[in-house]
Design a protein around this motif. Sequence first.
Motif, PDB file in Angstrom:
ATOM      1  N   SER A  82       0.970  -1.175   0.004  1.00  0.00           N
ATOM      2  CA  SER A  82       0.021   0.080  -0.138  1.00  0.00           C
ATOM      3  C   SER A  82       0.973   1.236   0.113  1.00  0.00           C
ATOM      4  CB  SER A  82      -0.673  -0.041   1.213  1.00  0.00           C
ATOM      5  OG  SER A  82      -0.246   0.340   2.329  1.00  0.00           O
ATOM      6  N   ALA A  84       0.568   3.507   2.026  1.00  0.00           N
ATOM      7  CA  ALA A  84       0.922   3.757   3.544  1.00  0.00           C
ATOM      8  C   ALA A  84       1.956   3.133   3.853  1.00  0.00           C
ATOM      9  CB  ALA A  84      -0.328   3.733   4.327  1.00  0.00           C
ATOM     10  N   GLU A 151       5.810  16.546   0.555  1.00  0.00           N
ATOM     11  CA  GLU A 151       4.758  15.976  -0.329  1.00  0.00           C
ATOM     12  C   GLU A 151       4.044  17.456  -1.090  1.00  0.00           C
ATOM     13  OE1 GLU A 151       1.463  13.577   1.606  1.00  0.00           O
ATOM     14  OE2 GLU A 151       0.078  14.602   0.324  1.00  0.00           O
ATOM     15  N   ASP A 180       6.403  12.368  -1.257  1.00  0.00           N
ATOM     16  CA  ASP A 180       5.283  11.687  -1.845  1.00  0.00           C
ATOM     17  C   ASP A 180       4.788  12.334  -2.902  1.00  0.00           C
ATOM     18  OD1 ASP A 180       2.479  10.731  -1.947  1.00  0.00           O
ATOM     19  OD2 ASP A 180       2.218  10.516  -0.149  1.00  0.00           O
ATOM     20  N   THR A 182       2.589  11.141  -5.129  1.00  0.00           N
ATOM     21  CA  THR A 182       1.245  10.583  -5.767  1.00  0.00           C
ATOM     22  C   THR A 182       0.454  11.208  -6.659  1.00  0.00           C
ATOM     23  OG1 THR A 182       0.905   9.283  -3.751  1.00  0.00           O
ATOM     24  CG2 THR A 182      -0.784   9.388  -5.197  1.00  0.00           C
ATOM     25  N   ALA A 202       1.512   6.305  -3.686  1.00  0.00           N
ATOM     26  CA  ALA A 202       0.534   5.327  -3.804  1.00  0.00           C
ATOM     27  C   ALA A 202       0.112   4.940  -5.304  1.00  0.00           C
ATOM     28  CB  ALA A 202      -0.774   6.193  -3.062  1.00  0.00           C
ATOM     29  N   THR A 204      -1.754   2.814  -5.921  1.00  0.00           N
ATOM     30  CA  THR A 204      -3.243   2.471  -5.629  1.00  0.00           C
ATOM     31  C   THR A 204      -4.035   3.772  -6.563  1.00  0.00           C
ATOM     32  OG1 THR A 204      -2.905   1.966  -3.201  1.00  0.00           O
ATOM     33  CG2 THR A 204      -5.073   2.537  -3.968  1.00  0.00           C
ATOM     34  N   LYS A 205      -3.487   4.807  -6.594  1.00  0.00           N
ATOM     35  CA  LYS A 205      -4.205   5.925  -7.351  1.00  0.00           C
ATOM     36  C   LYS A 205      -4.111   6.040  -8.830  1.00  0.00           C
ATOM     37  CE  LYS A 205      -4.962   7.108  -2.924  1.00  0.00           C
ATOM     38  NZ  LYS A 205      -4.263   7.758  -2.073  1.00  0.00           N
ATOM     39  N   MET A 214      -4.552  -2.029  -4.005  1.00  0.00           N
ATOM     40  CA  MET A 214      -4.016  -1.419  -3.136  1.00  0.00           C
ATOM     41  C   MET A 214      -2.530  -1.517  -3.347  1.00  0.00           C
ATOM     42  SD  MET A 214      -6.370   0.142  -1.076  1.00  0.00           S
ATOM     43  CE  MET A 214      -5.057   1.000  -0.207  1.00  0.00           C
ATOM     44  N   MET A 215      -1.692  -0.572  -3.592  1.00  0.00           N
ATOM     45  CA  MET A 215      -0.049  -0.756  -3.738  1.00  0.00           C
ATOM     46  C   MET A 215       0.590   0.623  -3.613  1.00  0.00           C
ATOM     47  SD  MET A 215       1.928  -2.124  -7.039  1.00  0.00           S
ATOM     48  CE  MET A 215       0.829  -3.614  -7.303  1.00  0.00           C
TER      49      MET A 215
HETATM   50  C1  LIG Z   1      -3.691   7.512  -0.611  1.00  0.00           C
HETATM   51  C2  LIG Z   1      -2.619   8.128  -0.476  1.00  0.00           C
HETATM   52  C3  LIG Z   1      -1.335   7.460   0.280  1.00  0.00           C
HETATM   53  C4  LIG Z   1      -1.715   6.067   0.943  1.00  0.00           C
HETATM   54  O1  LIG Z   1      -1.769   5.220  -0.207  1.00  0.00           O
HETATM   55  P1  LIG Z   1      -2.554   3.707   0.041  1.00  0.00           P
HETATM   56  O2  LIG Z   1      -2.353   2.996  -1.091  1.00  0.00           O
HETATM   57  O3  LIG Z   1      -4.224   4.247   0.392  1.00  0.00           O
HETATM   58  O4  LIG Z   1      -2.094   3.298   1.308  1.00  0.00           O
HETATM   59  C5  LIG Z   1      -0.187   8.205   0.497  1.00  0.00           C
HETATM   60  N1  LIG Z   1       0.038   9.363   0.012  1.00  0.00           N
HETATM   61  C6  LIG Z   1      -1.257  10.089  -0.682  1.00  0.00           C
HETATM   62  C7  LIG Z   1      -0.831  11.609  -1.063  1.00  0.00           C
HETATM   63  C8  LIG Z   1      -2.579   9.539  -1.010  1.00  0.00           C
HETATM   64  O5  LIG Z   1      -3.201  10.152  -1.393  1.00  0.00           O
END
Ligand SMILES: *Cc1c(COP(=O)(O)O)cnc(C)c1O
Length: 393
Positions: A82, A84, A151, A180, A182, A202, A204-205, A214-215
């Motif tokens: 994930s 996180a 971030e 971060d 993401t 993430a 995941t996004k 989730m990754m």
């Molecule tokens: C969602 C998110 C995370 C965590 O990612 P998960 O895969 O949900 O654990 C970390 N940083 C940012 C900016 C996010 O939006």
Amino acid sequence: MKSDTKVTTLGRDPEANFGVVNPPVYHASTILFPSLEAYDAAQKIKTKNQMRYGRYGTPTTFALQDAIAELEGGYACFAVGSGAAAVLSVLMAFTKAGDHVLCVDSAYGPTRQACNTILKRYGVETTYYDPAIGAGIADLIRPNTTLCMMESPGSVTFEVQDVPAIAAACQARGVATAIDNTWATPLYFRPLEHGVDVSIMAATKYIVGHSDVMMGVISVRTQAIYDAVRPTVDTLAAPSGPDDQYLAMRGLRTMALRLKQHHQTGLTLARWFQAQPEVTRVMHPALPGDPSHSLWQRDFSGASGLFGFVMKPVARKALAALIDDLELFGLGASWGGFESLILPQDIRAGRTAAPWTDPGQIVRIHAGLEAPEDLIADLERGFARLRKAVAAG
Ligand SMILES: *Cc1c(COP(=O)(O)O)cnc(C)c1O
């Protein structure tokens, strides 16, 4: 090669896979060795992409990790379970009891929570800093500071940080830096090229892009940083699974195309929100006039579909009138999938370095891949319901 080309080609090796276009899914825990000599040799190897045990990856994992490392311009990448887990792995890889961490005040909530709970329990102190600090970060560095976490733009409020200035100030004092990434992905911002040591996403996004996996991914700038991070990642035991890695790779193929649409639709919606009398402020760094616009213009080559706005204080019932009957905007956490989302947020308890004093209601929007005209029509009906609810008291 342009990143549009890279996302379609990276990590593929049809010749090694019977001509199959995509890397196959390897399910594995045990890896067998033909001899004691081969086993002994594998235990000593400390380079990337070595088959040792399922937790350390398979060819499915290596294909994805190499593709992302290449996009970020790094030496290597780790794909974990994930976003996180990726953040926590990096926080723990660079700290021990007695150390000090700098973390941006606008960090993702669970990042802050990891600092305030886990790091704290293990004797690591965190100082939160104003996202606008830039080179002023130097004043907060202590002899025991080992990591600066960034971030950019920040979660919920979308402040772009002066990443090159912060990275330079930290590098001069021997402090490791992580970000971060993401929101932008390496398609729109490449932090390692600005001297940042570690870029986390993430996956995941936007990489996965379909709201079904989730990754987290951790890309490192050099082999020395890889060697520093790897023991923690290997031991935290939060690997991602091979089916999920396959889906992440599939997501990567269309990421460039999807991001262009998220960028356009996000800006269209942001401008629409700017024109609503209930909206006091739109937080989107690609909008001219946004406090982060010049930094965004200097360092980024695009924007994703996530942004926020602040509206005049509103009763919960009136907010529900706006949100509950939206047809195209789902109410839920996460983002980066193909679909639009809306989420009211309250960050007042989560900011300490730069306290948030605006009494208005913050709402976060993810602009999905639906036609912008349909999204705006949905929002127009929502704001009409809101006005009716406010008028009715
Ligand atoms: C969602 C998110 C995370 C965590 O990612 P998960 O895969 O949900 O654990 C970390 N940083 C940012 C900016 C996010 O939006």
